[in-house]
Write an enzyme that holds these catalytic residues in place. Structure first.
Site, short mmCIF file in Angstrom:
data_model
loop_
_atom_site.label_atom_id
_atom_site.label_comp_id
_atom_site.label_asym_id
_atom_site.label_seq_id
_atom_site.Cartn_x
_atom_site.Cartn_y
_atom_site.Cartn_z
N GLY A 56 0.83 -0.86 0.34
CA GLY A 56 -0.19 -0.45 0.09
C GLY A 56 0.67 1.19 0.21
CB CYS A 57 4.28 1.97 0.69
SG CYS A 57 3.76 2.12 3.15
CD GLN A 58 4.74 7.03 -4.78
OE1 GLN A 58 4.30 7.97 -4.53
NE2 GLN A 58 5.01 7.41 -6.38
CB SER A 59 8.67 4.30 -0.53
OG SER A 59 8.29 6.08 -0.96
N GLY A 126 0.36 4.46 2.54
CA GLY A 126 1.09 4.15 2.97
C GLY A 126 1.73 4.65 4.22
#
Length: 143
Positions: A56-59, A126
């Site tokens: 769920g985090c872009q990073s 995120g």
């Protein structure tokens, strides 16, 4: 980290709000976040695996719980400087607390310091995913 260890999650959130109040604009606050992220303890490469990843985090973000319901500790890392700073704040509030305190503590510091308005939607998602995973791990320790 060189940050003081507050006795409760509520004290940690109040201290974070106080620290961020010193900065007059968001450029300074982002720099402070990056500096906090740089102070995270080393995170072994072998911990950076799919089992520990926060989805769920872009990073890329990895989160590892340890301890027991009476005292849970979290290690975490990210490949992003700003997200590492967010991790530092989250760990300050939630790590080294009882599972019950973790589950019962809402992350009010996010709104208090204005993060909610200044994070991109993907970073907000995120952060929410990281908090959800951390709280779920604490909740499962209570069972």
């Amino acid at each position: 980290m060189n940050q003081p260890v507050e006795k409760t999650a509520a004290e940690a959130q109040a201290a974070i709000a106080e620290e961020f109040a010193f900065f007059s604009d968001w450029t300074e606050r982002y720099q402070y976040l990056i500096d906090l992220g740089r102070q995270l303890p080393p995170f072994p490469q072998e911990w950076k695996n799919e089992d520990n990843r926060v989805h769920g985090c872009q990073s890329m973000v990895w989160l590892i719980p340890s301890g027991d319901p009476g005292h849970m500790h979290f290690d975490a890392a990210s490949d992003s400087a700003i997200v590492s700073g967010l991790i530092a704040l989250v760990l300050r509030v939630y790590s080294n607390r009882s599972a019950r305190e973790i589950v019962d503590t809402e992350p009010t510091f996010i709104e208090t310091i204005g993060l909610a308005k200044h994070l991109s939607p993907t970073r907000s998602n995120g952060l929410a995913a990281m908090l959800a995973k951390l709280k779920a791990q604490a909740a499962s320790a209570l069972v």
